[in-house]
Write an enzyme that holds these catalytic residues in place. Structure first.
Site, mmCIF file in Angstrom:
data_model
loop_
_atom_site.group_PDB
_atom_site.id
_atom_site.type_symbol
_atom_site.label_atom_id
_atom_site.label_comp_id
_atom_site.label_asym_id
_atom_site.label_seq_id
_atom_site.Cartn_x
_atom_site.Cartn_y
_atom_site.Cartn_z
ATOM 1 N N HIS A 38 0.834 -1.210 0.000
ATOM 2 C CA HIS A 38 0.000 0.000 0.000
ATOM 3 C C HIS A 38 0.865 1.254 0.000
ATOM 4 O O HIS A 38 0.703 2.148 -0.832
ATOM 5 C CB HIS A 38 -0.908 -0.016 1.244
ATOM 6 C CG HIS A 38 -1.752 1.211 1.459
ATOM 7 N ND1 HIS A 38 -3.126 1.204 1.353
ATOM 8 C CD2 HIS A 38 -1.408 2.484 1.787
ATOM 9 C CE1 HIS A 38 -3.597 2.423 1.595
ATOM 10 N NE2 HIS A 38 -2.569 3.219 1.867
ATOM 11 N N GLU A 39 1.826 1.290 0.936
ATOM 12 C CA GLU A 39 2.637 2.507 1.081
ATOM 13 C C GLU A 39 3.547 2.738 -0.116
ATOM 14 O O GLU A 39 3.653 3.859 -0.612
ATOM 15 C CB GLU A 39 3.462 2.454 2.374
ATOM 16 C CG GLU A 39 2.661 2.322 3.659
ATOM 17 C CD GLU A 39 1.478 3.269 3.765
ATOM 18 O OE1 GLU A 39 0.562 2.982 4.547
ATOM 19 O OE2 GLU A 39 1.436 4.285 3.055
ATOM 20 N N HIS A 70 1.814 4.221 -3.076
ATOM 21 C CA HIS A 70 1.652 5.688 -3.054
ATOM 22 C C HIS A 70 2.809 6.351 -3.796
ATOM 23 O O HIS A 70 2.616 7.355 -4.495
ATOM 24 C CB HIS A 70 1.600 6.209 -1.615
ATOM 25 C CG HIS A 70 0.261 6.103 -0.964
ATOM 26 N ND1 HIS A 70 -0.892 6.615 -1.510
ATOM 27 C CD2 HIS A 70 -0.099 5.529 0.205
ATOM 28 C CE1 HIS A 70 -1.915 6.371 -0.709
ATOM 29 N NE2 HIS A 70 -1.468 5.712 0.340
ATOM 30 N N TYR A 117 -4.387 14.011 -2.999
ATOM 31 C CA TYR A 117 -4.838 13.238 -1.847
ATOM 32 C C TYR A 117 -6.047 13.866 -1.150
ATOM 33 O O TYR A 117 -6.035 14.166 0.049
ATOM 34 C CB TYR A 117 -3.688 13.059 -0.855
ATOM 35 C CG TYR A 117 -3.838 11.885 0.078
ATOM 36 C CD1 TYR A 117 -4.023 12.077 1.446
ATOM 37 C CD2 TYR A 117 -3.779 10.568 -0.386
ATOM 38 C CE1 TYR A 117 -4.151 11.004 2.313
ATOM 39 C CE2 TYR A 117 -3.900 9.495 0.474
ATOM 40 C CZ TYR A 117 -4.097 9.722 1.823
ATOM 41 O OH TYR A 117 -4.209 8.653 2.678
ATOM 42 N N GLU A 170 -5.949 6.129 -2.656
ATOM 43 C CA GLU A 170 -6.016 5.123 -1.584
ATOM 44 C C GLU A 170 -6.426 3.752 -2.113
ATOM 45 O O GLU A 170 -5.857 2.727 -1.727
ATOM 46 C CB GLU A 170 -6.996 5.569 -0.496
ATOM 47 C CG GLU A 170 -6.351 6.442 0.548
ATOM 48 C CD GLU A 170 -5.292 5.682 1.320
ATOM 49 O OE1 GLU A 170 -5.615 4.592 1.859
ATOM 50 O OE2 GLU A 170 -4.142 6.143 1.372
ATOM 51 N N GLU A 194 0.326 -9.018 -2.048
ATOM 52 C CA GLU A 194 0.078 -10.075 -1.054
ATOM 53 C C GLU A 194 -0.157 -11.409 -1.760
ATOM 54 O O GLU A 194 0.397 -12.440 -1.349
ATOM 55 C CB GLU A 194 -1.126 -9.698 -0.186
ATOM 56 C CG GLU A 194 -1.431 -10.673 0.942
ATOM 57 C CD GLU A 194 -2.533 -10.175 1.871
ATOM 58 O OE1 GLU A 194 -2.369 -9.099 2.481
ATOM 59 O OE2 GLU A 194 -3.578 -10.853 1.954
ATOM 60 N N ASP A 254 -5.450 -12.705 0.596
ATOM 61 C CA ASP A 254 -6.895 -12.474 0.718
ATOM 62 C C ASP A 254 -7.218 -11.096 0.160
ATOM 63 O O ASP A 254 -6.315 -10.327 -0.190
ATOM 64 C CB ASP A 254 -7.331 -12.562 2.185
ATOM 65 C CG ASP A 254 -6.506 -11.637 3.069
ATOM 66 O OD1 ASP A 254 -6.047 -12.086 4.141
ATOM 67 O OD2 ASP A 254 -6.281 -10.469 2.670
ATOM 68 N N ASP A 274 -11.027 13.303 7.004
ATOM 69 C CA ASP A 274 -10.084 12.410 6.326
ATOM 70 C C ASP A 274 -9.865 12.809 4.863
ATOM 71 O O ASP A 274 -9.972 11.991 3.931
ATOM 72 C CB ASP A 274 -10.578 10.963 6.406
ATOM 73 C CG ASP A 274 -9.572 9.943 5.875
ATOM 74 O OD1 ASP A 274 -8.360 10.159 5.990
ATOM 75 O OD2 ASP A 274 -10.045 8.915 5.331
ATOM 76 N N HIS A 292 -10.174 7.311 2.917
ATOM 77 C CA HIS A 292 -10.125 5.922 3.375
ATOM 78 C C HIS A 292 -11.506 5.282 3.438
ATOM 79 O O HIS A 292 -11.639 4.114 3.784
ATOM 80 C CB HIS A 292 -9.473 5.836 4.758
ATOM 81 C CG HIS A 292 -8.029 6.165 4.762
ATOM 82 N ND1 HIS A 292 -7.560 7.439 5.029
ATOM 83 C CD2 HIS A 292 -6.943 5.408 4.508
ATOM 84 C CE1 HIS A 292 -6.251 7.433 4.943
ATOM 85 N NE2 HIS A 292 -5.841 6.228 4.635
HETATM 86 C C1 LIG Z 1 -0.251 10.236 8.254
HETATM 87 C C2 LIG Z 1 -1.308 10.760 7.317
HETATM 88 C C3 LIG Z 1 -2.193 9.626 6.850
HETATM 89 C C4 LIG Z 1 -1.464 8.735 5.892
HETATM 90 C C5 LIG Z 1 -2.372 7.602 5.518
HETATM 91 C C6 LIG Z 1 -1.575 6.404 4.971
HETATM 92 S S1 LIG Z 1 -1.068 6.599 3.332
HETATM 93 C C7 LIG Z 1 -2.459 5.214 4.982
HETATM 94 O O1 LIG Z 1 -3.424 5.165 4.232
HETATM 95 N N1 LIG Z 1 -2.130 4.249 5.842
HETATM 96 C C8 LIG Z 1 -2.882 3.041 5.826
HETATM 97 C C9 LIG Z 1 -2.104 1.996 6.597
HETATM 98 C C10 LIG Z 1 -2.669 0.649 6.293
HETATM 99 C C11 LIG Z 1 -2.562 0.144 4.995
HETATM 100 C C12 LIG Z 1 -3.072 -1.118 4.725
HETATM 101 C C13 LIG Z 1 -3.695 -1.870 5.733
HETATM 102 C C14 LIG Z 1 -3.792 -1.326 7.052
HETATM 103 C C15 LIG Z 1 -3.276 -0.057 7.334
HETATM 104 C C16 LIG Z 1 -4.265 3.231 6.399
HETATM 105 O O2 LIG Z 1 -5.221 2.671 5.899
HETATM 106 N N2 LIG Z 1 -4.330 4.009 7.500
HETATM 107 C C17 LIG Z 1 -5.616 4.190 8.194
HETATM 108 C C18 LIG Z 1 -5.448 3.708 9.611
HETATM 109 C C19 LIG Z 1 -5.998 5.650 8.192
HETATM 110 O O3 LIG Z 1 -5.084 6.500 7.992
HETATM 111 O O4 LIG Z 1 -7.200 5.928 8.391
HETATM 112 CA CA LIG Z 2 -4.703 -8.746 3.083
HETATM 113 ZN ZN LIG Z 3 -2.570 5.274 2.067
#
Ligand SMILES: CCCCC[C@H](S)C(=O)N[C@@H](Cc1ccccc1)C(=O)N[C@@H](C)C(=O)O
Ligand SMILES: [Ca+2]
Ligand SMILES: [Zn+2]
Ligand SMILES: [Ca+2]
Length: 322
Positions: free
Chosen positions: A148-149, A152, A163, A172, A183, A191, A232, A237
Site C-alpha cells: 500500500h505505502e 503511493h 490526496y 487510496e 500479497e 486475501d 479524512d 479511506h
Molecule cells: C499520516 C497521514 C495519513 C497517511 C495515511 C496512509 S497513506 C495510509 O493510508 N495508511 C494506511 C495503513 C494501512 C494500509 C493497509 C492496511 C492497514 C493499514 C491506512 O489505511 N491508514 C488508516 C489507519 C488511516 O489513515 O485511516
Molecule cells: Ca490482506
Molecule cells: Zn494510504
C-alpha cells in the site's frame, strides 16, 4: 554504507523466519539490500521519539551478527523483506524499476513515534508505526500495508492523484488494490482483506477494510453511499472502498445491485489498473474519469469489445459509477 553483500536471517512480526539481503561493512551488518535497483535501506527511528519527523529516516539498521530474532528486530525484518517483494512485483509484472521506474533507492523507517497507529509515504520514504498493541501491531508486519505505502510512491511518480476527495479515494484504492496483488504475489495467506495481519492482534479474523465486502466494516460499496463530508481529506479511506469493490468484482466476479460482473482474474486486474494509473489518470481525476481510464486501458490491452472491456464496464456499473 559501502561493503559486501551478505544474507542474514530474521523473524518477522508474525514469528515467521525469512532471509534478508544485508551489507557487511567494517565488521557490522546493515539492513541494506544491494540486489535491487539502487538498494533497499531500512532505518531505526526508536531513538527519536520526540519530534520524529525532524529526524527521518533515522539510523540505518545495524546488527552485530546478521541474525534478527529479537522482538525489536521484527518490524525491521518485515519492512526490509516486504519492500523487496514489492520491488520484485513491480519489476516482474510491469518491468518497473522501483517506484519511479528509474531504480530509486527504497527507504523505510520503523519504530516511528510512540505507539503510532499508522504507516505512510512521506514523499521520500515509507514510515511505519509500532501500533498501540491493541488496535494495531507493528504496521510493517502486513505485506498489504507495505505494498500500500510503496504504491503511493508509484502513484506519486505517475498520475500524481491529489490526496483529497475522489482523486484521493482513487489514490487510496490503488494502494489497497496493489497492496493486495502484492500479497497474492507473495503467496502467504493471501486475501482481499486489508490489514488483517496487523489489525487488532488480539482479535482473529478481522481487518481494517474488506475489498470483497466493504460494508462488513461500514464502508460504502456503491457510489450512492459515498461520504461527502470533509473528514479524512474528504473520506479518502472511506470512498476508496467503492473502487476497491469494483476492483474485487473485476478480478473475482460477482453480482451486486442487480449487476453481474464476469471475473477476469488478478493479473488482468493488475495490468488494467497499472496502465490506468501510469498512462491515463490525471492528478484531479474523478471516479467517472477513472472508469473511462480503465476502459481505455483495457481496450489498449485486450481490444475494443473484448470480454475484458465488458467486465470493466460491468464492474463500474455494479458500484454505480458511470
Ligand atoms: C499520516 C497521514 C495519513 C497517511 C495515511 C496512509 S497513506 C495510509 O493510508 N495508511 C494506511 C495503513 C494501512 C494500509 C493497509 C492496511 C492497514 C493499514 C491506512 O489505511 N491508514 C488508516 C489507519 C488511516 O489513515 O485511516
Ligand atoms: Ca490482506
Ligand atoms: Zn494510504
Ligand atoms: Ca485482528
Amino acid at each position: 554504507v559501502s561493503g559486501t553483500n551478505a544474507v542474514g536471517t530474521g523473524k518477522g512480526v508474525l514469528g515467521d523466519t525469512k532471509s534478508l539481503n544485508t551489507t557487511l561493512s567494517n565488521g557490522m551488518y546493515y539492513l541494506q539490500d544491494n540486489t535491487r535497483g539502487s538498494g533497499i535501506f531500512t532505518y531505526d527511528m526508536s531513538s527519536y521519539w520526540l519530534l520524529p519527523d525532524l529526524f527521518l529516516p533515522g539510523t540505518l539498521w545495524k546488527d552485530s551478527d546478521n541474525v534478527y530474532n529479537a522482538s525489536a528486530d521484527a518490524a525491521a525484518v518485515d519492512a526490509h523483506y516486504y519492500a523487496g517483494v514489492t520491488y520484485d512485483y513491480y519489476k516482474k509484472k510491469f518491468g518497473r524499476n522501483s517506484y519511479d521506474n528509474h531504480g530509486a533507492a527504497i527507504k523505510s523507517s520503523v519504530h516511528y513515534g510512540n505507539n503510532y497507529n499508522n504507516a505512510f509515504w512521506n514523499g521520500s520514504q515509507m514510515v511505519y508505526g509500532d501500533g498501540d498493541g491493541t488496535n494495531f501491531t507493528f504496521f510493517s508486519g502486513g505485506i498489504d500495508v507495505v505494498g500500500h505505502e510503496l504504491t503511493h510512491a508509484v502513484t506519486e511518480s505517475s498520475s500524481g492523484l491529489v490526496y483529497q476527495n475522489e482523486s484521493g479515494a482513487l489514490n487510496e484504492a490503488l494502494s489497497d488494490v496493489f497492496g493486495t496483488l502484492i500479497e497474492f504475489y507473495n503467496g502467504k495467506n493471501p486475501d482481499f482483506e486489508i490489514g488483517e495481519d496487523i489489525y487488532t492482534p488480539g482479535v482473529p479474523n478481522d481487518a481494517l477494510r474488506s475489498m470483497s465486502d466493504p460494508a462488513k466494516y461500514g464502508y460504502p460499496d456503491n457510489y450512492s453511499k459515498r461520504y461527502t463530508g470533509t473528514d479524512d481529506n474528504g473520506g479518502v479511506h472511506t470512498n476508496s472502498s467503492i473502487i476497491n469493490k469494483a476492483a474485487y468484482l473485476l478480478s473475482e466476479g460477482g453480482s451486486q445491485y442487480g449487476v453481474t460482473v464476469p471475473g477476469i482474474g488478478r493479473d488482468k486486474l493488475g495490468a488494467i489498473y497499472y496502465r490506468m494509473n501510469t498512462v491515463y489518470l490525471t492528478s484531479n481525476a474523478t471516479f467517472s474519469q477513472a472508469r473511462a481510464a480503465a476502459v481505455q486501458a483495457a481496450t489498449d490491452l485486450y481490444g475494443a469489445g473484448s470480454a475484458e472491456v465488458n467486465a470493466v464496464n460491468k464492474s463500474f456499473d455494479a458500484v454505480g459509477i458511470q
